[in-house]
Design a protein around this motif. Structure first.
Motif, PDB file in Angstrom:
ATOM      1  N   UNK A  57       0.810  -1.216   0.000  1.00  0.00           N
ATOM      2  CA  UNK A  57       0.000   0.000   0.000  1.00  0.00           C
ATOM      3  C   UNK A  57       0.846   1.270   0.000  1.00  0.00           C
ATOM      4  N   UNK A  58       2.145   1.134   0.279  1.00  0.00           N
ATOM      5  CA  UNK A  58       3.063   2.263   0.190  1.00  0.00           C
ATOM      6  C   UNK A  58       4.444   1.727  -0.140  1.00  0.00           C
ATOM      7  N   UNK A  59       5.199   2.452  -0.961  1.00  0.00           N
ATOM      8  CA  UNK A  59       6.543   2.022  -1.317  1.00  0.00           C
ATOM      9  C   UNK A  59       6.513   0.812  -2.230  1.00  0.00           C
ATOM     10  N   UNK A  60       7.529  -0.040  -2.088  1.00  0.00           N
ATOM     11  CA  UNK A  60       7.618  -1.205  -2.965  1.00  0.00           C
ATOM     12  C   UNK A  60       8.382  -2.340  -2.293  1.00  0.00           C
ATOM     13  N   UNK A  61       8.182  -3.524  -2.809  1.00  0.00           N
ATOM     14  CA  UNK A  61       8.946  -4.703  -2.399  1.00  0.00           C
ATOM     15  C   UNK A  61       8.829  -5.736  -3.508  1.00  0.00           C
ATOM     16  N   UNK A  62       9.597  -6.795  -3.389  1.00  0.00           N
ATOM     17  CA  UNK A  62       9.568  -7.892  -4.348  1.00  0.00           C
ATOM     18  C   UNK A  62       9.112  -9.143  -3.619  1.00  0.00           C
ATOM     19  N   UNK A  63       8.212  -9.891  -4.242  1.00  0.00           N
ATOM     20  CA  UNK A  63       7.806 -11.183  -3.702  1.00  0.00           C
ATOM     21  C   UNK A  63       8.243 -12.246  -4.702  1.00  0.00           C
ATOM     22  N   UNK A  64       9.122 -13.139  -4.238  1.00  0.00           N
ATOM     23  CA  UNK A  64       9.596 -14.247  -5.066  1.00  0.00           C
ATOM     24  C   UNK A  64       8.800 -15.471  -4.643  1.00  0.00           C
ATOM     25  N   UNK A  65       8.226 -16.139  -5.628  1.00  0.00           N
ATOM     26  CA  UNK A  65       7.326 -17.252  -5.359  1.00  0.00           C
ATOM     27  C   UNK A  65       7.751 -18.505  -6.119  1.00  0.00           C
ATOM     28  N   UNK A  66       7.657 -19.644  -5.440  1.00  0.00           N
ATOM     29  CA  UNK A  66       7.913 -20.942  -6.061  1.00  0.00           C
ATOM     30  C   UNK A  66       6.712 -21.822  -5.731  1.00  0.00           C
ATOM     31  N   UNK A  67       6.038 -22.314  -6.772  1.00  0.00           N
ATOM     32  CA  UNK A  67       4.863 -23.158  -6.547  1.00  0.00           C
ATOM     33  C   UNK A  67       5.175 -24.650  -6.656  1.00  0.00           C
ATOM     34  N   UNK A  68       6.469 -24.985  -6.691  1.00  0.00           N
ATOM     35  CA  UNK A  68       6.875 -26.378  -6.809  1.00  0.00           C
ATOM     36  C   UNK A  68       7.258 -26.763  -8.219  1.00  0.00           C
ATOM     37  N   UNK A  69       6.839 -25.956  -9.195  1.00  0.00           N
ATOM     38  CA  UNK A  69       7.206 -26.221 -10.589  1.00  0.00           C
ATOM     39  C   UNK A  69       7.956 -25.058 -11.225  1.00  0.00           C
ATOM     40  N   UNK A  70       7.649 -23.839 -10.797  1.00  0.00           N
ATOM     41  CA  UNK A  70       8.374 -22.696 -11.348  1.00  0.00           C
ATOM     42  C   UNK A  70       8.508 -21.589 -10.315  1.00  0.00           C
ATOM     43  N   UNK A  71       9.522 -20.756 -10.511  1.00  0.00           N
ATOM     44  CA  UNK A  71       9.786 -19.618  -9.641  1.00  0.00           C
ATOM     45  C   UNK A  71       9.505 -18.344 -10.417  1.00  0.00           C
ATOM     46  N   UNK A  72       8.764 -17.436  -9.797  1.00  0.00           N
ATOM     47  CA  UNK A  72       8.444 -16.146 -10.397  1.00  0.00           C
ATOM     48  C   UNK A  72       8.734 -15.037  -9.403  1.00  0.00           C
ATOM     49  N   UNK A  73       9.040 -13.864  -9.925  1.00  0.00           N
ATOM     50  CA  UNK A  73       9.288 -12.692  -9.105  1.00  0.00           C
ATOM     51  C   UNK A  73       8.233 -11.642  -9.436  1.00  0.00           C
ATOM     52  N   UNK A  74       7.611 -11.083  -8.403  1.00  0.00           N
ATOM     53  CA  UNK A  74       6.556 -10.088  -8.578  1.00  0.00           C
ATOM     54  C   UNK A  74       6.991  -8.775  -7.931  1.00  0.00           C
ATOM     55  N   UNK A  75       6.986  -7.704  -8.707  1.00  0.00           N
ATOM     56  CA  UNK A  75       7.299  -6.378  -8.185  1.00  0.00           C
ATOM     57  C   UNK A  75       6.005  -5.753  -7.670  1.00  0.00           C
ATOM     58  N   UNK A  76       5.968  -5.534  -6.390  1.00  0.00           N
ATOM     59  CA  UNK A  76       4.787  -4.948  -5.759  1.00  0.00           C
ATOM     60  C   UNK A  76       5.092  -3.460  -5.548  1.00  0.00           C
TER      61      UNK A  76
END
Length: 123
Positions: A57-76
């Motif tokens: 809701x303010x600023x930014x961060x990165x959430x790196x996610x792995x669902x067991x098959x692939x890893x993705x990075x999300x810029x929040x």
């Protein structure tokens, strides 16, 4: 699998109004926010039962996610962007800007036994 949704936002000369009504795909049982984070990473787990929605809701961060098959990075990086984290999503939150406030909505109340800290073997 983790996925982004856009939260409806209404803007005019007075500012912005972002509305969560009927957008979050679960009943909200708990909410918390993370702020004042140094260079540390947060998270590092997935859940047996809990689904979460993360909104910076303010600023930014990165959430790196792995669902067991692939890893993705999300810029929040904007308050109308919401990341849905399903139970299989092993996630780490990092790269918090100094002013970041990450709001998390959860489908369950806190239960220490719901957490799975071991990453997937391909992490």
């Amino acid at each position: 699998m983790a996925h982004l949704i856009n939260i409806p936002t209404f803007s005019d000369d007075r500012g912005n109004l972002t509305v969560l009504d009927e957008v979050i795909p679960f009943d909200i049982k708990r909410l918390f926010y993370i702020y004042g984070v140094d260079s540390s990473a947060r998270g590092g787990h997935r859940h047996h039962k809990t689904v979460q929605a993360a909104i910076c809701i303010k600023g930014s961060c990165t959430i790196v996610n792995n669902d067991g098959t692939k890893t993705e990075s999300f810029e929040m990086d904007c308050p109308h962007k919401c990341l849905i984290l399903e139970t299989q999503d092993w996630h780490v939150m990092k790269n918090f800007s100094p002013d970041a406030i990450l709001l998390v909505l959860a489908s369950t109340s806190f239960d220490a036994t719901d957490y799975i800290f071991d990453p997937y073997p391909n992490s």
